[in-house]
Design an enzyme around this catalytic site. Structure first.
Site, short mmCIF file in Angstrom:
data_model
loop_
_atom_site.label_atom_id
_atom_site.label_comp_id
_atom_site.label_asym_id
_atom_site.label_seq_id
_atom_site.Cartn_x
_atom_site.Cartn_y
_atom_site.Cartn_z
N GLY A 274 3.97 8.79 -7.35
CA GLY A 274 4.27 7.50 -7.98
C GLY A 274 5.11 6.61 -7.09
O GLY A 274 5.11 6.74 -5.86
N ARG A 275 5.83 5.71 -7.72
CA ARG A 275 6.68 4.77 -6.98
C ARG A 275 7.93 5.48 -6.49
O ARG A 275 8.55 6.23 -7.23
CB ARG A 275 7.06 3.62 -7.91
N ASP A 276 8.28 5.26 -5.24
CA ASP A 276 9.52 5.77 -4.63
C ASP A 276 9.69 7.27 -4.86
O ASP A 276 10.78 7.73 -5.23
CB ASP A 276 10.73 4.99 -5.20
N HIS A 277 8.63 8.01 -4.63
CA HIS A 277 8.66 9.46 -4.83
C HIS A 277 9.76 10.09 -3.96
O HIS A 277 9.81 9.86 -2.75
CB HIS A 277 7.29 10.06 -4.46
N ALA A 278 10.59 10.89 -4.58
CA ALA A 278 11.68 11.61 -3.89
C ALA A 278 12.65 10.67 -3.19
O ALA A 278 13.37 11.08 -2.27
CB ALA A 278 11.14 12.65 -2.91
N HIS B 118 6.07 8.17 -17.27
CA HIS B 118 5.67 9.48 -16.72
C HIS B 118 4.45 10.01 -17.47
O HIS B 118 3.50 10.52 -16.88
CB HIS B 118 6.81 10.49 -16.83
N HIS C 167 9.88 9.71 -19.60
CA HIS C 167 9.71 8.52 -20.43
C HIS C 167 8.21 8.24 -20.51
O HIS C 167 7.39 8.97 -19.94
CB HIS C 167 10.54 7.34 -19.90
N GLN D 210 5.41 16.39 -9.93
CA GLN D 210 6.80 16.68 -9.55
C GLN D 210 7.72 15.79 -10.38
O GLN D 210 7.44 14.61 -10.56
CB GLN D 210 6.94 16.36 -8.06
N THR D 211 8.80 16.33 -10.89
CA THR D 211 9.76 15.47 -11.59
C THR D 211 11.16 16.05 -11.50
O THR D 211 11.35 17.26 -11.35
CB THR D 211 9.35 15.28 -13.06
N ARG D 212 12.13 15.16 -11.57
CA ARG D 212 13.53 15.58 -11.67
C ARG D 212 14.18 14.81 -12.80
O ARG D 212 15.39 14.65 -12.84
CB ARG D 212 14.26 15.34 -10.34
#
Lengths: 383, 80
Positions: free
Chosen positions: A286-290, A201, A198, A192-194
């Site tokens: 990952g870290r702090d997802h969403a 990712h 970099h 998932q990405t928004r």
């Protein structure tokens, strides 16, 4: 071998052949409710099975169950209500048992709904339970307060897709399932990405690829908050990354039309369910997802998966990656013994500042081809 | 119950061979996880895995015509 659909059945609420003709003949006679673009996209997602097993917008029973138990009434994990808000005026002549027409903005009919119920909801309670805060500065809370006062639940049948500027990058769950099978992938990790990618990712995805057959990059396209990358920038940046830096047939990208909620842990579970429906067997967290701001702990969105051993998709947890000057490579805190100034983090703010000035971020932070793809846009950020 | 004295469920079951070298570890895990027998434990793990993955079940929700259409679309978009 792809993941089993959430709930066991891939939902298909798209009317075809005879049923399509019946609906098209009836639709102009039905009371019409005009939806926001985001709700219209939700109609499409429901119809194509992205939210399987949902066949429509949640009724009050499902809404309460999801809010209170983080499960559907049949006990399946589900953490964020999928609801349709309406004004009192719009439904003043509508009652349970009626069929109504749903239209996209501009009164373009796209579906019908068989109404199960119309109910009020407490926006403060929704915010507290879903976002763990009622702070109006939280973008998800602010969005909930913009919703109309009533929710309407019921099964939908769609007969027209919503206008989509990214049609060539949009695949339905049925299509991704065929795609993964054709590629011969037995294990697939959803990403998932928004953001434009970099190097951090890329390392998450490639670390997963060390033991998983394929990565499904699934950027969220839709309303986001100010300062996020624009949709077209994310798509072009990922295209550049995959074309230049991935082994052929190890990565595919298609977009997800979805409005970010910024609900941190609860949203991580919903994101995993959505990717399970696309056929993913694994899901990267990952870290702090969403997350957004400091509303959630950095790894809260990983912790919540412990509450869902029956999710049916395996979460793959990653610590944050960074560049270490002494290791002279990209590492994370699990594998790098160095500290302090040796570590160069992937600061979003720093990258943004450089891009705004028309500069390429350093190559240990962002691939030059990705930076160039972003810099082609005059203003790559949501204003 | 069948004539053999086994329940219908048991008489429809298949035997699985487990190497003796694995049996000790399996018995330990079985007890730790609260199962009464190795069969129960293996059955539970199998059910869990089967519920998670499905092999080639596309035909449950896609007709052959739809499958061909999807493959053509994936090819035309460059995914295949």
């Amino acid at each position: 071998m792809v993941s089993r659909v959430h709930g066991g059945k891939l939902v298909n609420q798209v009317a075809t052949s005879n049923r399509l003709n019946v609906l098209l003949g009836e639709v102009n006679e039905l009371p019409m409710v005009e939806l926001s673009y985001e709700s219209a996209v939700d109609v499409e997602s429901i119809a194509h099975g992205v939210y399987s097993p949902l066949e429509g917008f949640m009724n009050n029973e499902a809404y309460r169950s999801v809010l209170d138990e983080m499960r559907l009434p049949n006990d399946l994990p589900w953490t964020i209500p999928i609801v349709l808000d309406v004004s009192r005026e719009a439904v003043k002549d509508v009652k349970a048992g009626d069929t109504i027409a749903l239209s996209a903005p501009g009164n373009v009919p796209l579906a019908v709904m068989h109404v199960e119920d119309i109910y009020g909801f407490d926006k403060q309670e929704y915010s507290e339970k879903v976002f763990r805060t009622t702070d109006p500065k939280h973008p998800g809370v602010a969005r909930v307060h913009q919703l109309k006062d009533l929710l309407i639940g019921g099964q939908i049948e769609m007969f027209k897709d919503v206008e989509n500027p990214f049609e060539h990058y949009t695949l339905s769950p049925a299509e991704t399932r065929v795609l993964f099978k054709e590629k011969g992938w037995r294990t697939i990790v959803g990403f998932q990405t928004r953001n434009a990618p970099h190097i951090g990712h890329e390392y998450i995805q490639k670390s997963a690829l060390a033991f998983i057959d394929g990565v499904f990059v699934n950027p969220v396209i839709g309303r986001k908050k100010q300062g996020d990358f624009k949709d077209e920038v994310i798509v072009e940046a990922y295209k550049s990354l995959i074309d230049n830096y991935y082994q052929k047939d190890t990565a595919v990208m298609s977009i997800l039309r979805y409005e970010m909620k910024y609900a941190g842990p609860r949203e991580a579970i919903l994101h995993a369910i959505i990717r399970k429906n696309f056929g993913c067997t694994h899901f990267a967290v990952g870290r702090d997802h969403a997350g957004v701001g400091n509303y959630y702990g950095p790894y809260d969105a990983q912790e919540i998966f412990k509450e869902f051993p029956d999710l049916g998709v395996t979460p793959v947890f990653f610590r944050e990656f960074f560049y270490c000057k002494r290791c002279v490579t990209i590492v994370n805190e699990r594998i790098c013994p160095h500290t302090g100034q040796d570590r160069v983090g992937f600061s979003g703010t720093k990258m943004r500042d450089m891009i705004v000035q028309g500069l390429r971020p350093p190559s240990e932070i962002m691939r030059p081809e990705v930076a160039d793809a972003i810099l082609k846009f005059k203003n790559p950020f949501v204003e | 119950m069948s004539l053999s004295g086994k329940s219908d469920k048991e008489s429809k079951a298949s035997a699985v061979s487990i190497p003796k070298t694995l049996l000790g570890g399996a018995e330990h895990l079985m007890k730790e996880k609260g199962f009464d027998s190795i069969s129960e434990y293996v059955l539970s793990r199998l059910r869990e895995d089967i519920s998670r993955y499905e092999a080639d079940q596309l035909t449950e929700y896609i007709t052959p015509v739809e499958l061909e259409y999807i493959k053509q679309r994936l090819k035309s978009l460059g995914y295949l």
